[in-house]
Write a protein that holds these residues in place. Sequence first.
Motif, short mmCIF file in Angstrom:
data_model
loop_
_atom_site.label_atom_id
_atom_site.label_comp_id
_atom_site.label_asym_id
_atom_site.label_seq_id
_atom_site.Cartn_x
_atom_site.Cartn_y
_atom_site.Cartn_z
N GLY A 1 0.81 -1.20 0.00
CA GLY A 1 0.00 0.00 0.00
C GLY A 1 0.85 1.26 0.00
N LEU A 2 1.94 1.26 0.78
CA LEU A 2 2.81 2.43 0.81
C LEU A 2 3.46 2.68 -0.54
CD1 LEU A 2 4.56 2.08 4.29
CD2 LEU A 2 2.70 3.61 3.65
N PHE A 3 3.91 1.60 -1.17
CA PHE A 3 4.49 1.76 -2.50
C PHE A 3 3.46 2.33 -3.48
CE2 PHE A 3 5.15 0.16 -6.80
CZ PHE A 3 6.43 0.61 -7.07
N GLY A 4 2.24 1.83 -3.40
CA GLY A 4 1.21 2.32 -4.31
C GLY A 4 0.90 3.78 -4.10
N LEU A 5 0.82 4.22 -2.84
CA LEU A 5 0.47 5.61 -2.55
C LEU A 5 1.60 6.58 -2.85
CD1 LEU A 5 -1.42 5.10 0.83
CD2 LEU A 5 -2.43 5.81 -1.34
N LEU A 6 2.84 6.10 -2.83
CA LEU A 6 3.97 7.00 -3.00
C LEU A 6 4.65 6.90 -4.36
CD1 LEU A 6 5.62 6.60 0.52
CD2 LEU A 6 4.11 8.43 -0.25
N ARG B 1 -4.02 -3.47 -9.34
CA ARG B 1 -2.81 -3.74 -10.12
C ARG B 1 -1.87 -2.54 -10.05
NH1 ARG B 1 -3.67 -6.22 -15.97
NH2 ARG B 1 -1.43 -6.39 -15.64
N LEU B 2 -0.70 -2.75 -9.50
CA LEU B 2 0.25 -1.66 -9.32
C LEU B 2 0.74 -1.09 -10.65
CD1 LEU B 2 2.40 -3.00 -6.35
CD2 LEU B 2 0.65 -1.21 -6.29
N GLY B 3 0.61 -1.85 -11.73
CA GLY B 3 1.05 -1.35 -13.03
C GLY B 3 0.03 -0.49 -13.75
N TYR B 4 -1.17 -0.38 -13.20
CA TYR B 4 -2.20 0.44 -13.84
C TYR B 4 -1.79 1.91 -13.82
CZ TYR B 4 -6.39 3.30 -14.19
OH TYR B 4 -7.30 4.28 -14.52
#
Length: 399
Positions: free
Chosen positions: A159-164, A300-303
Amino acid sequence: KTEPDAASDASRASLEASFAKAEAEPVAEPAAAMAFAWAIAWSLEGRHRLAACALAVMCATKGTYLLWTPVMAALALGDEGARSLVQAFRGEAPRGETAQVLLRRLAPYVFGGACALAVHLGNNYYRFGELLHFGYDWAEQLRPGEAPKPWSWRDLPRGLFGLLASPGKSLFLFAPPLALALARLGVARRERPALFLACVLAALILLPFYGSYMYWEGGYCFGPRHFVPLLPLLLLPLALGPAPRRSALAAVWVVGVGVQLLGVSVSYLEDQARGIRENRSRYYDLRDDVEVGRPRNVYRLGYTPLRSYPPLILDHLRGAPGSGRHGLEFLPLHLLRVNTLYRAGIPASGVWGVPGLGLLLLALGGWGVRRGLREGETGDLETGDPETGDPETGDPQAL
């Protein structure tokens, strides 16, 4: 999902759901951001009771905004209060006396947060018969028979990677001036310790809270919507220190405006949820290897809308089959929404209220900036000579 007008139906649904299901997200979040901005302004002016009232209004719009209370309290300490707190923590000042002073300063904010909490608990009991039932039902996306687990430390790194840093939900992509403000935190620590403490508390409280949440990305939406009300505070360090370079300002302006123009050009639902194109599942993956109590639909983190929105815009412009053939969503598609909702019995005034509130917020913001610039020019003429700078030190930078 297979009819030719499915895409236009999805576009209309992004606003239709707001009224047909009595969901107020499009209004609540910008209203909360405005209330938080007023709370910050009044707190900096020393008008703590008014600031506490604004904070209570903000917290009443959504229960999770109660987490903003300690952040606002840190800002309300003032620079001297923040320094006293640090000195008391180090044993360099009497802790009892310092605590009494700080408690008197923070009492209005604690009271405002308590009032907002009472509103939420009373509303929950009235609607659902339980104080802690906030109306969420997560069972739809869980495996049968599992109890929901809204927060999980195991998913916090993701989640932190996604938000930052993710290309579809990064705070720095959707609010690029944050990158410039982050570089000023060192200046804030020296010159405005209360602001520095508030920003640090916001990061320590809100990033873990939302980063470990089952839908840290905010569900179907454009950008990291959970953090919209926090932006007025996080951008304040940008006002400290020397002015940023014009090249840096131009860069964040181009990125920020470009991303937001994408967001208002087509419906996020058409792109993420109900579109009829082959790659419509790019927003979520349906997985079975998730933790017990966590949803199977995993973001999906690549979106990234930077890749998926331009083709949709081109489809709308050329009237491709399935695009709705109503042009971009700036005005024509909104007029279609008004007509559709009016036939469904929803007053047109309510439909126009959503963009109207946005225009009101922009107008108030522009008025505030213009007023601040005028007061700054007047203050320069009254407090110091342009050649000598500050009348006390003669330092132009101090002025």
